[in-house]
Scaffold this active site. Sequence first.
Site, mmCIF file in Angstrom:
data_model
loop_
_atom_site.group_PDB
_atom_site.id
_atom_site.type_symbol
_atom_site.label_atom_id
_atom_site.label_comp_id
_atom_site.label_asym_id
_atom_site.label_seq_id
_atom_site.Cartn_x
_atom_site.Cartn_y
_atom_site.Cartn_z
ATOM 1 N N CYS A 2 56.644 95.635 55.787
ATOM 2 C CA CYS A 2 56.487 94.212 56.105
ATOM 3 C C CYS A 2 55.571 93.635 55.038
ATOM 4 O O CYS A 2 54.935 94.356 54.293
ATOM 5 C CB CYS A 2 55.821 94.032 57.465
ATOM 6 S SG CYS A 2 56.714 94.803 58.791
ATOM 7 N N ARG A 27 59.988 92.806 50.874
ATOM 8 C CA ARG A 27 59.424 93.934 51.638
ATOM 9 C C ARG A 27 59.988 93.984 53.048
ATOM 10 O O ARG A 27 59.838 94.984 53.750
ATOM 11 C CB ARG A 27 57.907 93.823 51.717
ATOM 12 C CG ARG A 27 57.180 93.812 50.407
ATOM 13 C CD ARG A 27 55.704 93.530 50.612
ATOM 14 N NE ARG A 27 55.106 94.546 51.442
ATOM 15 C CZ ARG A 27 54.632 95.701 50.972
ATOM 16 N NH1 ARG A 27 54.733 95.970 49.688
ATOM 17 N NH2 ARG A 27 54.091 96.593 51.770
ATOM 18 N N TRP A 75 59.879 93.749 58.704
ATOM 19 C CA TRP A 75 60.972 94.731 58.688
ATOM 20 C C TRP A 75 60.721 95.541 59.963
ATOM 21 O O TRP A 75 59.761 96.308 60.037
ATOM 22 C CB TRP A 75 60.887 95.608 57.444
ATOM 23 C CG TRP A 75 62.070 96.532 57.288
ATOM 24 C CD1 TRP A 75 63.266 96.259 56.709
ATOM 25 C CD2 TRP A 75 62.143 97.884 57.759
ATOM 26 N NE1 TRP A 75 64.086 97.351 56.758
ATOM 27 C CE2 TRP A 75 63.435 98.367 57.413
ATOM 28 C CE3 TRP A 75 61.266 98.742 58.430
ATOM 29 C CZ2 TRP A 75 63.861 99.658 57.700
ATOM 30 C CZ3 TRP A 75 61.700 100.034 58.726
ATOM 31 C CH2 TRP A 75 62.970 100.477 58.377
ATOM 32 N N ASN A 101 51.115 95.279 59.079
ATOM 33 C CA ASN A 101 52.140 96.044 58.364
ATOM 34 C C ASN A 101 51.817 97.508 58.599
ATOM 35 O O ASN A 101 50.739 97.971 58.266
ATOM 36 C CB ASN A 101 52.113 95.723 56.863
ATOM 37 C CG ASN A 101 53.064 96.626 56.081
ATOM 38 O OD1 ASN A 101 54.030 97.135 56.653
ATOM 39 N ND2 ASN A 101 52.769 96.856 54.819
ATOM 40 N N GLY A 102 52.738 98.223 59.239
ATOM 41 C CA GLY A 102 52.491 99.641 59.493
ATOM 42 C C GLY A 102 53.039 100.024 60.862
ATOM 43 O O GLY A 102 53.830 99.299 61.457
ATOM 44 N N GLU A 487 72.617 108.744 41.865
ATOM 45 C CA GLU A 487 71.964 107.440 41.758
ATOM 46 C C GLU A 487 72.992 106.314 41.750
ATOM 47 O O GLU A 487 72.812 105.279 42.393
ATOM 48 C CB GLU A 487 71.104 107.400 40.495
ATOM 49 C CG GLU A 487 70.463 106.069 40.175
ATOM 50 C CD GLU A 487 69.575 105.525 41.277
ATOM 51 O OE1 GLU A 487 69.247 106.268 42.226
ATOM 52 O OE2 GLU A 487 69.250 104.318 41.222
ATOM 53 N N LYS A 491 73.080 103.243 44.470
ATOM 54 C CA LYS A 491 73.084 101.818 44.067
ATOM 55 C C LYS A 491 74.195 101.072 44.781
ATOM 56 O O LYS A 491 74.009 100.005 45.345
ATOM 57 C CB LYS A 491 73.280 101.689 42.556
ATOM 58 C CG LYS A 491 72.077 102.008 41.714
ATOM 59 C CD LYS A 491 70.996 100.977 41.758
ATOM 60 C CE LYS A 491 69.920 101.186 42.749
ATOM 61 N NZ LYS A 491 69.178 102.373 42.881
ATOM 62 N N GLU A 494 73.737 100.867 48.777
ATOM 63 C CA GLU A 494 72.596 100.121 49.338
ATOM 64 C C GLU A 494 72.727 98.622 49.128
ATOM 65 O O GLU A 494 72.067 97.850 49.822
ATOM 66 C CB GLU A 494 71.277 100.627 48.787
ATOM 67 C CG GLU A 494 71.001 100.345 47.334
ATOM 68 C CD GLU A 494 69.598 100.809 46.932
ATOM 69 O OE1 GLU A 494 68.659 100.732 47.735
ATOM 70 O OE2 GLU A 494 69.451 101.253 45.788
ATOM 71 N N HIS A 510 85.510 122.606 46.107
ATOM 72 C CA HIS A 510 85.004 123.321 47.287
ATOM 73 C C HIS A 510 85.025 122.442 48.524
ATOM 74 O O HIS A 510 84.177 122.550 49.389
ATOM 75 C CB HIS A 510 83.587 123.833 46.994
ATOM 76 C CG HIS A 510 83.537 124.757 45.827
ATOM 77 N ND1 HIS A 510 84.055 126.033 45.848
ATOM 78 C CD2 HIS A 510 83.104 124.556 44.556
ATOM 79 C CE1 HIS A 510 83.905 126.596 44.666
ATOM 80 N NE2 HIS A 510 83.326 125.721 43.853
ATOM 81 N N LYS A 609 61.819 96.998 50.183
ATOM 82 C CA LYS A 609 61.524 97.495 48.840
ATOM 83 C C LYS A 609 60.552 98.659 48.877
ATOM 84 O O LYS A 609 60.650 99.577 48.073
ATOM 85 C CB LYS A 609 60.917 96.373 47.993
ATOM 86 C CG LYS A 609 60.608 96.769 46.561
ATOM 87 C CD LYS A 609 61.856 97.148 45.801
ATOM 88 C CE LYS A 609 61.563 97.603 44.398
ATOM 89 N NZ LYS A 609 62.764 98.137 43.714
HETATM 90 C C1 AGP Z 1 66.211 102.604 45.473
HETATM 91 O O1 AGP Z 1 67.170 101.678 45.000
HETATM 92 C C2 AGP Z 1 65.755 102.289 46.874
HETATM 93 N N1 AGP Z 1 65.200 100.992 46.937
HETATM 94 C C3 AGP Z 1 64.891 103.382 47.479
HETATM 95 O O2 AGP Z 1 65.656 104.564 47.534
HETATM 96 C C4 AGP Z 1 63.579 103.708 46.744
HETATM 97 O O3 AGP Z 1 63.848 104.370 45.524
HETATM 98 C C5 AGP Z 1 62.763 104.659 47.632
HETATM 99 O O4 AGP Z 1 62.449 103.977 48.826
HETATM 100 C C6 AGP Z 1 61.474 105.149 46.965
HETATM 101 O O5 AGP Z 1 60.638 104.060 46.701
HETATM 102 P P1 AGP Z 1 59.374 104.286 45.717
HETATM 103 O O6 AGP Z 1 59.924 104.676 44.380
HETATM 104 O O7 AGP Z 1 58.678 102.968 45.697
HETATM 105 O O8 AGP Z 1 58.540 105.378 46.308
#
Ligand code: AGP
Length: 614
Positions: A2, A27, A75, A101-102, A487, A491, A494, A510, A609
């Site tokens: 958050c 966030r 969030w 936040n937490g 990766e 991308k 997400e 396999h 984020k």
């Molecule tokens: C990546 O596109 C995502 N937003 C997510 O997997 C991110 O890499 C992950 O949450 C780790 O975040 P950080 O690198 O800030 O620790």
Amino acid sequence: MCGIVGYIGNKDAYDILIKGLHRLEYRGYDSAGVALMQDDGKLNGYKSRGKVADLEAFCQAKDISGRAGIAHTRWATHGEPNDVNAHPHFSASKNIALVHNGTIENYNVLKEALQLQGCTFKSDTDTEVLVQLIEYIKTTNKCSLIEAVREALKEVIGAYAIAVLDTQYPDQIIAARKSSPLVIGIGKDEFFLASDATPIIEYTDKVVYLNDDEIAIIQRGKELKIITIDNVQTTVDIHTLRMSVSQLEKGGYPHFMLKEIFEQPRTIHDCIRGRIGNTGSKVTLSGVLENRDKFLNAHRIIIVACGTSWHAGLIGKRLIQEIARIPVEVEYASEFRYSNPVLTPDDIVIAISQSGETADTLAAIKMARKCGAFVYGVCNVVGSSIARATDSGTYIHVGPEIGVASTKAFTGQVTVLTMLALAIGQLRGTVKEKEAVEITDALRSLPKLIRQALKLNDDIERLSGIYTYVHNFLYLGRGYNYPSALEGALKLKEISYIHAEGYPAAEMKHGPIALIDHELPTVVIAPNDELHEKIISNIQQVKARGGSVIAIVTKGDKTIAEIADHILEIPDVPETISPVIVSIPLQLLAYHIAVKKGCNVDMPRNLAKSVTVE
Ligand code: AGP
């Protein structure tokens, strides 16, 4: 997860708070709210489900006056996203407002104890329990707000960054943190509060990073005071921010993500600057030089990270093992922290995190240090919790990454890991000069090579129209580019919500090859490397079963051009740095498909984020 913002000074707080929430919306963005304190102690609170823009609409024609305030963009962790569960939460008397936040892990126990004392609750949140507990202690003990906050936080198990207003103290904001980030901006006769520095930088570059178990007493017209949860006054360490407001704007791009993809020639230049010279193969990382013995004597390296950073770690494993000849293990931080690992002082743990606030990675670091391991951070956000929790480290210096989907941070992480492998290899004498020259020359040329790869943008924009509405994707890669396949899949899924899986290309036979049909497109990462012949047969296996293939190939690859449905040509680069170049078309493909699907590219659903809770 958050975002929280606070202001106290001589200006109207509302506009500052709302603008700050917009900066933090990446966030978390399922609901938002604001509490405003007038000089006479009148406290108004407004909150609503939806984005910050929905809150602004809700606040039209409301009394938004007040020179102090706190605000929140959420969030959801406890309680679904709705108006009632949105922050700020108020005490029963409505005299105290709190944003958080937490996660308060023992909130149920605390809630039951308060209910036994006659307290009633409106929301399903853990946060409301905290504000009610503060008021209960304040009333029962007849003590000050700061005392009540201190006592209440002693009862809390979990993570928090909070800001609290009380009508009894209209010239004061109380803030506190444990495991969730909180930054205090110090202006001229005014203070700012935020989950990170982005809402603060346009007003002041003087900031204080609150530490775990610290409580800040922010009083209009007085010096900032910080005490510990045990009521011990601590020093106020003021840092100067090194970021600009322009770095926070979209700069004419439709989305932060596209801006950050196109920033990569410059951000990789910034990442390398001062660490390799204009000539020669010497790599200079101060974190390695200052800890020579640790890297000379290391028997093992364990990389801990999450998400995209974990993918960077997989590439780092190959680089460090190949160049520095140290065994490397890569662990999801969330698994590592509960795995009761066998760690020794000869182990080095490398923690990779863009935000520097990921809860699982932070917890893994704390555990590793408790076991005596030396912990090295690879972070982007200067002064972040992870950066301050590690023994040493290397910043990737790619600037604030606002888009939830990590792009420039990933290439920055891989670039730093390449330099780290070289620095350790040069220290241990395991890297041949010829190899070091090849890699450092390639690193110096990365900005130019990325610019070449970015020229694929229009082709990929057109290509994305063919695959906008598919339901599944497969991504295949080998060697250094197996993590690239993972990766690329992440991308896509997400930001477009299309299911995508990354696999080692040879693994197809396999099982996964049973998935192949005309409805399942496959992206194959097939640069001209030592496994090129092998990957060609993998492509043929897919084509033989009716699958369509988008192949990322080295420019001029005629062989694959004849068998793949679409080819995306990248410059010829050494295998060790190919993941950086390969990631450009993968980022662009995900971006354009998501845009065509009408998805919110910068703020995808359900994501945040920085995952600062478990
Ligand atoms: C990546 O596109 C995502 N937003 C997510 O997997 C991110 O890499 C992950 O949450 C780790 O975040 P950080 O690198 O800030 O620790």
